[in-house]
Design an enzyme around this catalytic site. Structure first.
Site, PDB file in Angstrom:
ATOM      1  N   GLU A  52       0.841  -1.201   0.000  1.00 31.60           N
ATOM      2  CA  GLU A  52       0.000   0.000   0.000  1.00 31.60           C
ATOM      3  C   GLU A  52       0.878   1.253   0.000  1.00 31.60           C
ATOM      4  O   GLU A  52       1.768   1.390   0.840  1.00 31.60           O
ATOM      5  CB  GLU A  52      -0.917  -0.020   1.239  1.00 31.60           C
ATOM      6  CG  GLU A  52      -1.647   1.274   1.506  1.00 31.60           C
ATOM      7  CD  GLU A  52      -2.448   1.798   0.319  1.00 31.60           C
ATOM      8  OE1 GLU A  52      -3.262   1.047  -0.240  1.00 31.60           O
ATOM      9  OE2 GLU A  52      -2.239   2.986  -0.054  1.00 31.60           O
ATOM     10  N   SER A  79      -7.853   8.424  -2.736  1.00 30.34           N
ATOM     11  CA  SER A  79      -7.357   8.376  -1.357  1.00 30.34           C
ATOM     12  C   SER A  79      -6.094   7.536  -1.370  1.00 30.34           C
ATOM     13  O   SER A  79      -6.021   6.546  -2.090  1.00 30.34           O
ATOM     14  CB  SER A  79      -8.357   7.684  -0.427  1.00 30.34           C
ATOM     15  OG  SER A  79      -9.611   8.302  -0.458  1.00 30.34           O
ATOM     16  N   ASN A 120      -4.092   5.639   1.396  1.00 30.52           N
ATOM     17  CA  ASN A 120      -3.961   5.196   2.792  1.00 30.52           C
ATOM     18  C   ASN A 120      -4.299   3.719   2.867  1.00 30.52           C
ATOM     19  O   ASN A 120      -4.924   3.177   1.947  1.00 30.52           O
ATOM     20  CB  ASN A 120      -4.940   5.978   3.693  1.00 30.52           C
ATOM     21  CG  ASN A 120      -6.380   5.897   3.214  1.00 30.52           C
ATOM     22  OD1 ASN A 120      -6.837   6.734   2.432  1.00 30.52           O
ATOM     23  ND2 ASN A 120      -7.098   4.881   3.651  1.00 30.52           N
ATOM     24  N   MET A 166     -10.128   4.198  -0.405  1.00 31.83           N
ATOM     25  CA  MET A 166     -11.391   4.927  -0.198  1.00 31.83           C
ATOM     26  C   MET A 166     -12.302   4.178   0.763  1.00 31.83           C
ATOM     27  O   MET A 166     -13.259   4.737   1.298  1.00 31.83           O
ATOM     28  CB  MET A 166     -12.119   5.119  -1.523  1.00 31.83           C
ATOM     29  CG  MET A 166     -11.623   6.277  -2.342  1.00 31.83           C
ATOM     30  SD  MET A 166     -12.827   6.652  -3.634  1.00 31.83           S
ATOM     31  CE  MET A 166     -11.956   7.946  -4.508  1.00 31.83           C
ATOM     32  N   THR A 176     -19.308   5.367   2.286  1.00 33.08           N
ATOM     33  CA  THR A 176     -20.593   5.362   2.984  1.00 33.08           C
ATOM     34  C   THR A 176     -21.078   3.946   3.206  1.00 33.08           C
ATOM     35  O   THR A 176     -21.875   3.692   4.103  1.00 33.08           O
ATOM     36  CB  THR A 176     -21.629   6.134   2.139  1.00 33.08           C
ATOM     37  OG1 THR A 176     -21.020   7.341   1.706  1.00 33.08           O
ATOM     38  CG2 THR A 176     -22.860   6.466   2.931  1.00 33.08           C
ATOM     39  N   VAL A 232       4.421   0.637  -5.284  1.00 33.31           N
ATOM     40  CA  VAL A 232       4.876  -0.256  -6.367  1.00 33.31           C
ATOM     41  C   VAL A 232       5.143   0.639  -7.572  1.00 33.31           C
ATOM     42  O   VAL A 232       4.244   1.340  -8.047  1.00 33.31           O
ATOM     43  CB  VAL A 232       3.824  -1.339  -6.686  1.00 33.31           C
ATOM     44  CG1 VAL A 232       4.254  -2.163  -7.893  1.00 33.31           C
ATOM     45  CG2 VAL A 232       3.617  -2.240  -5.477  1.00 33.31           C
ATOM     46  N   HIS A 267     -17.204   6.860  -8.291  1.00 30.18           N
ATOM     47  CA  HIS A 267     -17.348   5.474  -8.763  1.00 30.18           C
ATOM     48  C   HIS A 267     -16.758   5.364 -10.168  1.00 30.18           C
ATOM     49  O   HIS A 267     -17.491   5.271 -11.143  1.00 30.18           O
ATOM     50  CB  HIS A 267     -18.832   5.088  -8.811  1.00 30.18           C
ATOM     51  CG  HIS A 267     -19.533   5.185  -7.494  1.00 30.18           C
ATOM     52  ND1 HIS A 267     -20.892   5.389  -7.377  1.00 30.18           N
ATOM     53  CD2 HIS A 267     -19.059   5.095  -6.236  1.00 30.18           C
ATOM     54  CE1 HIS A 267     -21.221   5.411  -6.090  1.00 30.18           C
ATOM     55  NE2 HIS A 267     -20.122   5.246  -5.377  1.00 30.18           N
ATOM     56  N   THR A 290     -18.846  -0.868  -5.364  1.00 33.92           N
ATOM     57  CA  THR A 290     -17.782  -1.535  -4.603  1.00 33.92           C
ATOM     58  C   THR A 290     -18.069  -3.011  -4.342  1.00 33.92           C
ATOM     59  O   THR A 290     -17.192  -3.866  -4.522  1.00 33.92           O
ATOM     60  CB  THR A 290     -17.528  -0.793  -3.280  1.00 33.92           C
ATOM     61  OG1 THR A 290     -17.301   0.576  -3.597  1.00 33.92           O
ATOM     62  CG2 THR A 290     -16.328  -1.353  -2.535  1.00 33.92           C
TER      63      THR A 290
HETATM   64  P1  FAD Z   1      -9.358   2.055  -3.373  1.00 34.91           P
HETATM   65  O1  FAD Z   1     -10.224   1.947  -2.182  1.00 34.91           O
HETATM   66  O2  FAD Z   1      -9.310   3.366  -4.078  1.00 34.91           O
HETATM   67  O3  FAD Z   1      -7.874   1.623  -2.951  1.00 34.91           O
HETATM   68  C1  FAD Z   1      -6.812   1.650  -3.854  1.00 34.91           C
HETATM   69  C2  FAD Z   1      -5.523   1.729  -3.046  1.00 34.91           C
HETATM   70  O4  FAD Z   1      -4.417   1.496  -3.915  1.00 34.91           O
HETATM   71  C3  FAD Z   1      -5.270   3.094  -2.412  1.00 34.91           C
HETATM   72  O5  FAD Z   1      -5.144   2.959  -1.013  1.00 34.91           O
HETATM   73  C4  FAD Z   1      -3.965   3.559  -3.046  1.00 34.91           C
HETATM   74  O6  FAD Z   1      -3.139   4.293  -2.149  1.00 34.91           O
HETATM   75  C5  FAD Z   1      -3.320   2.254  -3.452  1.00 34.91           C
HETATM   76  N1  FAD Z   1      -2.330   2.398  -4.537  1.00 34.91           N
HETATM   77  C6  FAD Z   1      -2.494   3.058  -5.701  1.00 34.91           C
HETATM   78  N2  FAD Z   1      -1.376   2.949  -6.458  1.00 34.91           N
HETATM   79  C7  FAD Z   1      -0.502   2.205  -5.751  1.00 34.91           C
HETATM   80  C8  FAD Z   1       0.830   1.751  -6.002  1.00 34.91           C
HETATM   81  N3  FAD Z   1       1.454   1.996  -7.170  1.00 34.91           N
HETATM   82  N4  FAD Z   1       1.472   1.042  -5.035  1.00 34.91           N
HETATM   83  C9  FAD Z   1       0.846   0.738  -3.870  1.00 34.91           C
HETATM   84  N5  FAD Z   1      -0.425   1.156  -3.588  1.00 34.91           N
HETATM   85  C10 FAD Z   1      -1.089   1.866  -4.521  1.00 34.91           C
HETATM   86  N6  FAD Z   1     -18.694   2.943  -3.001  1.00 34.91           N
HETATM   87  C11 FAD Z   1     -19.835   2.221  -2.874  1.00 34.91           C
HETATM   88  O7  FAD Z   1     -19.997   1.176  -3.519  1.00 34.91           O
HETATM   89  N7  FAD Z   1     -20.816   2.606  -2.008  1.00 34.91           N
HETATM   90  C12 FAD Z   1     -20.727   3.765  -1.283  1.00 34.91           C
HETATM   91  O8  FAD Z   1     -21.626   4.096  -0.505  1.00 34.91           O
HETATM   92  C13 FAD Z   1     -19.555   4.553  -1.434  1.00 34.91           C
HETATM   93  N8  FAD Z   1     -19.421   5.713  -0.746  1.00 34.91           N
HETATM   94  C14 FAD Z   1     -18.252   6.404  -0.827  1.00 34.91           C
HETATM   95  C15 FAD Z   1     -18.127   7.571  -0.053  1.00 34.91           C
HETATM   96  C16 FAD Z   1     -16.903   8.247  -0.030  1.00 34.91           C
HETATM   97  C17 FAD Z   1     -16.758   9.491   0.800  1.00 34.91           C
HETATM   98  C18 FAD Z   1     -15.811   7.741  -0.784  1.00 34.91           C
HETATM   99  C19 FAD Z   1     -14.459   8.426  -0.721  1.00 34.91           C
HETATM  100  C20 FAD Z   1     -15.948   6.620  -1.585  1.00 34.91           C
HETATM  101  C21 FAD Z   1     -17.176   5.953  -1.629  1.00 34.91           C
HETATM  102  N9  FAD Z   1     -17.371   4.804  -2.414  1.00 34.91           N
HETATM  103  C22 FAD Z   1     -18.531   4.091  -2.303  1.00 34.91           C
HETATM  104  C23 FAD Z   1     -16.334   4.321  -3.342  1.00 34.91           C
HETATM  105  C24 FAD Z   1     -15.552   3.182  -2.706  1.00 34.91           C
HETATM  106  O9  FAD Z   1     -14.883   3.611  -1.569  1.00 34.91           O
HETATM  107  C25 FAD Z   1     -14.596   2.625  -3.756  1.00 34.91           C
HETATM  108  O10 FAD Z   1     -15.385   2.099  -4.809  1.00 34.91           O
HETATM  109  C26 FAD Z   1     -13.719   1.517  -3.204  1.00 34.91           C
HETATM  110  O11 FAD Z   1     -12.941   1.958  -2.135  1.00 34.91           O
HETATM  111  C27 FAD Z   1     -12.803   0.984  -4.318  1.00 34.91           C
HETATM  112  O12 FAD Z   1     -11.984  -0.011  -3.760  1.00 34.91           O
HETATM  113  P2  FAD Z   1     -10.561  -0.376  -4.377  1.00 34.91           P
HETATM  114  O13 FAD Z   1      -9.923  -1.299  -3.420  1.00 34.91           O
HETATM  115  O14 FAD Z   1     -10.730  -0.821  -5.779  1.00 34.91           O
HETATM  116  O15 FAD Z   1      -9.770   1.011  -4.479  1.00 34.91           O
END
Ligand code: FAD
Length: 513
Positions: free
Chosen positions: A37, A107, A109, A113, A118, A224, A435, A481
């Site tokens: 991460e 985001s 961290n 996200m 939510t 990465v 999204h 998600t």
């Molecule tokens: P992410 O959660 O975006 O995580 C990707 C991670 O990869 C990040 O932590 C990033 O730092 C890391 N990363 C990127 N590049 C690299 C690299 N080269 N090396 C190492 N790490 C890396 N979705 C819903 O379905 N329902 C909801 O109600 C909803 N509400 C939301 C409300 C808010 C305020 C927010 C911010 C988002 C919301 N979402 C919601 C969207 C949801 O959070 C995302 O769809 C979901 O987090 C996507 O998951 P993910 O693991 O694919 O990506």
């Protein structure tokens, strides 16, 4: 320098990367798993949703860390303010012709996200599902995803006026719908504790005890920078830690779940550049309205339970759901009962708790290959990786969908009692729904319109998987998600089979499996 080797390296610790890590750890405990991460941990132990942190100071600190140190800017006319815990990719300036994606955000961290979301997890309807994934197959992984995310419709049972709002909406929207597609409480990713306290699902919940028991190694604050390949076969990744030290990590498989902008970027810098990479970017069209529940819809019993007087105000709000229905209502409706604010909202008297209702509609984007994220090698961002530029346009079809959504939102407001202050529904700027989909989309055949096969394996590269909202190839209106987590569980199972030495199916065979 080469580090320890792993069977699988997962890039990105959001809900999708974490679901992959959990699946591999539980179903193939003999495999070595590294979860990398780029961002910092916001809690100890890592991965909590910020809403579960003990106080507002901790929450504010965590949000600031997730914003890669960027200070939140207050909203200004014509310029987007990022949601807490996220930061904008561009400058946030809204173009008068609605081009671009000014609200595009991310985001950085542990938890991605998923530390800020939510938690709405609506079931995709007919038309939103991926047509070539058999229903039984999708339903199985959907159930697994909902289990990992702890999805429930009971998180806000008995919230003020929730049933009244539901029944007013049902009268308008339920006719002709199957029972599971009628108006109902929103499925939410929230655990309910013994004393009925709510615990929003972060990746601590998704991962369970896999880090504690050593089944998955998590490296935070580690970027990465490249996937390494030899003869179109994954050999590992290059990483850079917080001290700037670079290391080569050998791996037999790499699963990239680094969001819809940074996943295709990592493939791009690694020389994996299928024609569809970064293309077909789409985000939900979004319209909002505010209604005030008609006093006549507030039954005497509710009046007794919840008086207008200060001190009885509820600190939480519930969410009802008007499911997507291709024929009758081709939108996804989130009907949120706003916290009963002690501040009069429309200059009238203080509202009943739960009687001010936010109407949020998401609509499907008209998907086009020209809508894309591109990678500027000549203008790297602060990580040293290519800068992200977004090209995005609304089509005439999109404008027609938005008009229909505005009308639907206005109709809902009227059905509930009337719009607050007589206001028209508002169209939110491109990228606001957070999204982002399509940029590493799955496909059935390698014809240049997809990046990965139906199981998330990148075309023409052995051992490389992609996951996240970017793999969704269909136009959807529902929050993505849970669907992405479901698809990632499916891909993780395929990765396990491949790592176990199952004869890797050719891409054509995979169509039939
Ligand atoms: P992410 O959660 O975006 O995580 C990707 C991670 O990869 C990040 O932590 C990033 O730092 C890391 N990363 C990127 N590049 C690299 C690299 N080269 N090396 C190492 N790490 C890396 N979705 C819903 O379905 N329902 C909801 O109600 C909803 N509400 C939301 C409300 C808010 C305020 C927010 C911010 C988002 C919301 N979402 C919601 C969207 C949801 O959070 C995302 O769809 C979901 O987090 C996507 O998951 P993910 O693991 O694919 O990506």
């Amino acid at each position: 320098m080469a580090g320890r080797s792993y069977d699988i390296v997962i890039v990105g610790s959001g809900p999708v990367g974490s679901a992959v890590a959990r699946t591999v750890a539980d179903e193939a405990p003999d495999l070595d798993v590294l979860l990398v991460e780029a961002g910092p941990a916001l809690s100890d132990p890592p991965g909590r949703h910020v809403r579960t942190l003990p106080n507002v100071e901790d929450i504010a600190r965590a949000q600031m860390l997730a914003q890669a140190g960027r200070v939140s800017q207050p909203p200004q006319e014509g310029r987007i303010a990022a949601r807490p815990g996220t930061y904008l990719i561009g400058d946030g300036v809204v173009d008068s012709d609605d081009t671009g994606m000014p609200a595009a955000a991310m985001s950085t961290n542990v938890g991605g996200m998923g530390a800020h979301w939510t938690g709405s997890c609506p079931v995709p309807g007919e038309g939103e599902r991926i047509p070539w994934i058999p229903r039984y197959e999708f339903d199985t992984v959907w159930a697994d995803a909902c289990g990992l995310l702890r999805v429930t419709q009971s998180a806000f049972d008995g919230w003020p006026l929730g049933a009244e709002v539901r029944s007013a909406l049902s009268a308008v929207f339920d006719e002709g719908r199957a029972p599971d597609r009628r108006v109902q409480p929103m499925p939410l990713a929230i655990e309910i504790g013994r004393s009925c306290e709510r615990y929003w699902t972060g990746i601590d919940v998704i991962l369970g005890d896999v880090i504690e028991r050593g089944a998955v190694e998590l490296r935070a604050e580690t970027l990465v920078t490249r996937i390494t390949l030899e003869n179109d076969e994954v050999t590992g990744v290059m990483i850079r830690d917080r001290r700037g030290e670079e290391e080569y990590i050998p791996a037999r498989a790499v699963f990239v779940a680094a969001d819809s902008f940074r996943t295709p970027r990592l493939l791009h810098v690694s020389g994996v550049r299928p024609p569809a990479l970064g293309r077909y970017l789409n985000d939900h069209l979004q319209v909002m309205a505010l209604a005030r529940l008609d006093d006549r819809l507030i039954p005497a019993a509710a009046r007794t339970r919840h008086s207008r007087t200060a001190g009885t105000l509820e600190l939480f709000s519930g969410v009802n759901w008007i499911p997507y229905d291709r024929e009758r209502f081709p939108f996804h409706g989130q009907i949120m009962q706003m916290d009963a604010s002690p501040v009069p909202i429309d200059g009238l008297d203080e509202p009943w708790p739960g009687s001010i209702v936010g109407i949020g509609l998401f609509g499907c984007k008209d998907i086009a290959a020209e809508d894309r994220v591109a990678f500027d090698d000549a203008a790297p961002d602060e990580t040293g990786l290519p800068g992200l530029t977004i090209r995005y346009r609304l089509t005439d079809t999109d404008r027609a969908t938005i008009d229909a959504m505005k009308k639907a939102a206005a109709d809902i407001a009227v059905a509930l009692g009337g719009p607050v202050g007589g206001e028209e529904p508002t169209v939110l700027p491109n990228g606001n729904s957070l999204h982002y989909m399509g940029t590493v989309r799955m496909g059935l055949v390698n014809d240049g319109t997809s990046v990965s096969d139906r199981l998330g394996r990148v075309w023409d590269v052995n051992g490389l998987f992609v996951g996240g909202n970017g793999v969704i190839p269909t136009p959807t209106a529902c929050n993505p998600t849970a669907m992405s987590v479901a698809l990632a569980i499916r891909s993780a199972r395929r990765a396990i089979e491949d790592l176990r030495g199952a004869t890797p199916c050719t891409k054509e065979e995979s169509v039939a499996t």
